[in-house]
Design a protein around this motif. Structure first.
Motif, PDB file in Angstrom:
ATOM      1  N   PRO A 135       0.809  -1.233   0.000  1.00  0.00           N
ATOM      2  CA  PRO A 135       0.000   0.000   0.000  1.00  0.00           C
ATOM      3  C   PRO A 135       0.837   1.275   0.000  1.00  0.00           C
ATOM      4  O   PRO A 135       0.423   2.295  -0.557  1.00  0.00           O
ATOM      5  N   GLU A 136       2.031   1.203   0.577  1.00  0.00           N
ATOM      6  CA  GLU A 136       2.890   2.399   0.572  1.00  0.00           C
ATOM      7  C   GLU A 136       3.396   2.683  -0.846  1.00  0.00           C
ATOM      8  O   GLU A 136       3.502   3.847  -1.248  1.00  0.00           O
ATOM      9  N   ILE A 137       3.686   1.625  -1.605  1.00  0.00           N
ATOM     10  CA  ILE A 137       4.069   1.845  -3.012  1.00  0.00           C
ATOM     11  C   ILE A 137       2.927   2.551  -3.738  1.00  0.00           C
ATOM     12  O   ILE A 137       3.129   3.521  -4.470  1.00  0.00           O
ATOM     13  N   ILE A 138       1.717   2.082  -3.492  1.00  0.00           N
ATOM     14  CA  ILE A 138       0.572   2.625  -4.240  1.00  0.00           C
ATOM     15  C   ILE A 138       0.280   4.063  -3.792  1.00  0.00           C
ATOM     16  O   ILE A 138      -0.108   4.907  -4.589  1.00  0.00           O
ATOM     17  N   ARG A 139       0.502   4.349  -2.513  1.00  0.00           N
ATOM     18  CA  ARG A 139       0.358   5.742  -2.043  1.00  0.00           C
ATOM     19  C   ARG A 139       1.428   6.624  -2.673  1.00  0.00           C
ATOM     20  O   ARG A 139       1.137   7.670  -3.237  1.00  0.00           O
ATOM     21  N   TRP A 140       2.674   6.194  -2.554  1.00  0.00           N
ATOM     22  CA  TRP A 140       3.801   7.018  -3.001  1.00  0.00           C
ATOM     23  C   TRP A 140       3.711   7.277  -4.504  1.00  0.00           C
ATOM     24  O   TRP A 140       3.928   8.384  -4.969  1.00  0.00           O
ATOM     25  N   GLN A 141       3.365   6.250  -5.268  1.00  0.00           N
ATOM     26  CA  GLN A 141       3.314   6.400  -6.723  1.00  0.00           C
ATOM     27  C   GLN A 141       2.060   7.155  -7.162  1.00  0.00           C
ATOM     28  O   GLN A 141       2.106   7.983  -8.054  1.00  0.00           O
ATOM     29  N   THR A 142       0.929   6.883  -6.536  1.00  0.00           N
ATOM     30  CA  THR A 142      -0.370   7.440  -6.965  1.00  0.00           C
ATOM     31  C   THR A 142      -0.515   7.378  -8.493  1.00  0.00           C
ATOM     32  O   THR A 142      -0.414   8.398  -9.200  1.00  0.00           O
ATOM     33  N   PRO A 143      -0.776   6.161  -9.018  1.00  0.00           N
ATOM     34  CA  PRO A 143      -0.766   5.988 -10.482  1.00  0.00           C
ATOM     35  C   PRO A 143      -1.847   6.787 -11.216  1.00  0.00           C
ATOM     36  O   PRO A 143      -1.682   7.106 -12.386  1.00  0.00           O
ATOM     37  N   VAL A 144      -2.965   7.095 -10.536  1.00  0.00           N
ATOM     38  CA  VAL A 144      -3.979   7.962 -11.159  1.00  0.00           C
ATOM     39  C   VAL A 144      -3.925   9.288 -10.395  1.00  0.00           C
ATOM     40  O   VAL A 144      -4.260   9.340  -9.219  1.00  0.00           O
ATOM     41  N   SER A 145      -3.496  10.363 -11.068  1.00  0.00           N
ATOM     42  CA  SER A 145      -3.267  11.625 -10.353  1.00  0.00           C
ATOM     43  C   SER A 145      -4.554  12.280  -9.899  1.00  0.00           C
ATOM     44  O   SER A 145      -4.589  12.926  -8.855  1.00  0.00           O
ATOM     45  N   TYR A 146      -5.589  12.174 -10.718  1.00  0.00           N
ATOM     46  CA  TYR A 146      -6.851  12.818 -10.340  1.00  0.00           C
ATOM     47  C   TYR A 146      -8.020  12.083 -10.974  1.00  0.00           C
ATOM     48  O   TYR A 146      -7.829  11.308 -11.914  1.00  0.00           O
ATOM     49  N   MET A 147      -9.209  12.322 -10.489  1.00  0.00           N
ATOM     50  CA  MET A 147     -10.446  11.985 -11.173  1.00  0.00           C
ATOM     51  C   MET A 147     -11.297  13.238 -11.175  1.00  0.00           C
ATOM     52  O   MET A 147     -11.277  14.014 -10.209  1.00  0.00           O
ATOM     53  N   ARG A 148     -12.032  13.409 -12.225  1.00  0.00           N
ATOM     54  CA  ARG A 148     -12.881  14.598 -12.351  1.00  0.00           C
ATOM     55  C   ARG A 148     -14.335  14.277 -12.002  1.00  0.00           C
ATOM     56  O   ARG A 148     -14.787  13.151 -12.209  1.00  0.00           O
TER      57      ARG A 148
END
Ligand code: HEM
Length: 419
Positions: free
Chosen positions: A296-309
Motif C-alpha cells: 500500500p505504501e508503493i501505491i500511495r507514493w506512486q499514486t498511479p492515477v493523479s486525479y479523477m474529475r
C-alpha cells in the motif's frame, strides 16, 4: 494543438511554485508531471488555497481539490458530483460525441452499479485466490529471464510484461497476442502530444481494431456456457448483454486501462522508491516479510492515477467557495496522498508506514477501484519473488516519465542486476 504542448521548464519547481501567483496556477499541465515537478505546487495549494479555481487551461476552467479530507468528501458525494460521460466524464478534457466511449466509471447510479456488478465476481477474494499461483509462477518466469550485469529497461521487461500477461488471463484474450492489449491501452490514454497518436480521429480508428477484435471474442462467448473471464461475464449479465458498440468499447477500454497502466506504473514506481530511499531497501532486505506492508505504501507514493474529475450537478458551497452547477472539479489524489495533515513525512517512502492503507490512490465512494485487491496481489507476489532472487536491483539512470497529468507513470526505468 493543446496547451499542454508547451514544455514546462522548471529547473527549480519549489521556487517556481512559490513565485507564480496563485491565480495563474494550472496544475493540469502534463509537462509538470513529466518533470515530476508537481509536488511544491500542490503543497502551496493545500496550504494557501485548497479549493482552487483555475480560470483557463487546455481543458477549460476547473476547480482543484487538494486536501486529503476534502477529496474524500467530494468523492463520496455522488448526489452533487457526477461522473457521467455526457457531462464530460472523469477526465478534464471533454470529448465530442464522436469520440466518447462511455463505461461504468463514467456513469452515475443506477446504471453504474448494475454494470459494475456484472464483472465484480472476478475480483472477489475466492476468485482472486485462484489466480494467486498463476501470478507467482509468471512473475518467477519473468524474473528468471532477466539479463544480469547489463542495463535494461525495467518497465518493458517486467512491469509491462507481467501486467499484460495478467490482463490476457482476466479477459480470456489469446495469450500470444497480449501485446495488442498494451498498444490499445497506450493509444486510449496517450496525450495527443506524446507522439503515439496525433489526433482524436487517428485514436478512434485504432480503437476500432480493439472493438472488432473483442466483438469476435464476445460472439464466441455469448453462445457458450458462462466462463470465469471478464468478456464472458459481460456477455452473460443482463445489465451488459445489450450494450451498444460505443459502450462495449468503453467498458473494454476501462478494464484494459484500469488493469494495465496503473499496476504497471506501481511496479516501476516501487523499485524507483526503494532506490530513492536506500534505508528502506535495507530494511526490506533484513525483513522481507515487510512486503505486505510495503505494497500500500508503493501505491500511495506512486499514486498511479493523479486525479479523477467530477461535474457539479448543482451549486454547492464548499469550504467557503461556491462551486457552480456544471463546473469541473478535479480531485487530486496525487496531492491528497502527500497531505502532511494525514501522512507524516508524506513525501518519504516508508515501507512500514502505519496508515499507508488509507491512501486515496484507489479513489473513494461508489467508484472505488474494482481491481484493487488484484493490483495489491500482483505487487505482493512480484515482490515476494524478487526478494527470493535479488538482494538488490539498482536503478542506474533517471526514469523517463510519461507525458500525462492523469496517469503517473514511466516509459523507461534503467536498472542493473549484478551477476
Ligand atoms: C495500483 C493499481 C490501480 C490503481 C491505482 C487504480 C485506481 C483507480 C481509480 C482512482 C479509480 C476511480 C475511483 C473513483 O473515481 O473514485 C479506479 C476505478 C476502477 N478500476 Fe482501478 N486501479 C488500479 C488497478 C486496477 C485493476 C488491476 C483493475 C482490473 C481490471 C482495475 C479496474 C477498475 C475499474 C473497473 C474501475 C471502475 C470502478 C467503478 O467505476 O465502479 N483497477 N481505479
Amino acid at each position: 494543438m493543446r496547451m499542454n504542448a508547451v514544455p514546462v521548464d522548471i529547473t527549480d519547481p519549489r521556487a517556481a511554485a512559490y513565485t507564480v501567483p496563485l491565480e495563474d496556477f494550472d496544475v493540469s499541465k502534463a509537462g509538470l508531471f513529466q518533470a515530476d515537478a508537481q509536488g511544491p505546487f500542490f503543497e502551496r495549494l493545500r496550504h494557501e488555497d485548497p479549493v482552487h479555481y483555475c480560470r483557463q487551461s487546455s481543458g477549460g476552467p476547473y476547480w482543484s481539490i487538494t486536501r486529503y479530507r476534502d477529496i474524500r468528501q467530494i468523492d463520496s458525494d455522488h448526489q452533487n458530483f457526477s461522473s457521467d460521460s455526457t457531462l464530460g466524464g472523469v477526465t478534464l478534457h471533454d470529448r465530442s460525441d464522436d469520440f466518447r466511449y462511455p463505461s461504468f466509471i463514467s456513469m452515475d447510479e443506477p446504471t453504474h452499479r448494475s454494470q459494475r456488478m456484472s464483472v465484480a465476481p472476478m475480483f472477489t477474494p475466492p476468485s482472486l485466490a485462484q489466480l494467486q499461483d498463476t501470478i507467482s509462477s509468471r512473475a518467477a518466469a519473468i524474473l528468471d529471464q532477466l539479463p544480469r550485469n547489463e542495463t535494461f529497461n525495467w518497465v518493458q521487461h517486467v512491469s509491462v510484461e507481467l501486467t499484460a500477461q495478467m490482463l490476457a488471463t482476466l479477459l480470456g484474450f489469446p495469450f500470444e497476442e497480449r501485446r495488442r492489449l498494451i498498444r490499445w491501452s497506450n493509444v486510449a490514454t496517450a496525450n495527443l502530444n506524446s507522439g503515439l497518436v496525433s489526433s482524436e480521429e487517428e485514436r478512434h480508428a485504432i480503437l476500432q481494431e480493439c472493438a472488432d477484435c473483442f466483438i469476435g471474442l464476445w460472439n464466441e462467448r455469448v453462445n457458450a456456457e458462462p466462463a470465469p473471464d471478464l468478456i464472458s461475464m459481460l456477455a452473460h449479465s443482463p445489465a451488459t448483454r445489450n450494450m451498444d458498440r460505443r459502450t462495449f468499447l468503453g467498458n473494454i477500454l476501462l478494464l484494459i486501462v484500469g488493469g494495465n497502466d496503473t499496476t504497471r506504473n506501481s511496479i516501476s514506481g516501487g523499485l524507483l522508491a526503494l532506490n530513492r530511499f536506500p534505508d528502506q531497501y535495507r530494511k526490506l532486505r533484513e525483513n522481507p516479510a515487510l512486503v505486505d506492508d510495503m505494497v500500500p505504501e508503493i501505491i500511495r507514493w506512486q499514486t498511479p492515477v493523479s486525479y479523477m474529475r467530477r461535474t457539479a450537478l448543482r451549486d454547492v458551497e464548499f469550504n467557503g467557495k461556491t462551486i457552480r452547477e456544471g463546473d469541473k472539479v478535479l480531485m487530486w489524489y496525487a496531492s491528497g496522498n502527500r497531505d502532511e495533515e494525514m501522512f507524516e513525512q508524506a513525501d518519504d517512502f516508508i515501507i512500514d508506514r502505519r496508515n499507508a492503507r488509507n491512501h486515496l490512490s484507489f479513489g473513494f465512494g461508489i467508484h472505488r477501484c474494482l481491481g484493487l485487491r488484484l493490483a495489491e496481489m500482483q505487487l505482493r507476489m512480484l515482490w515476494q519473488e524478487i526478494m527470493k532472487r535479488f538482494p538488490l536491483i539498482e536503478v542506474v539512470g533517471e526514469p523517463k516519465r510519461i507525458l500525462s497529468s492523469l496517469l503517473r507513470g514511466y516509459e523507461e526505468l534503467p536498472v542493473r542486476i549484478a551477476a
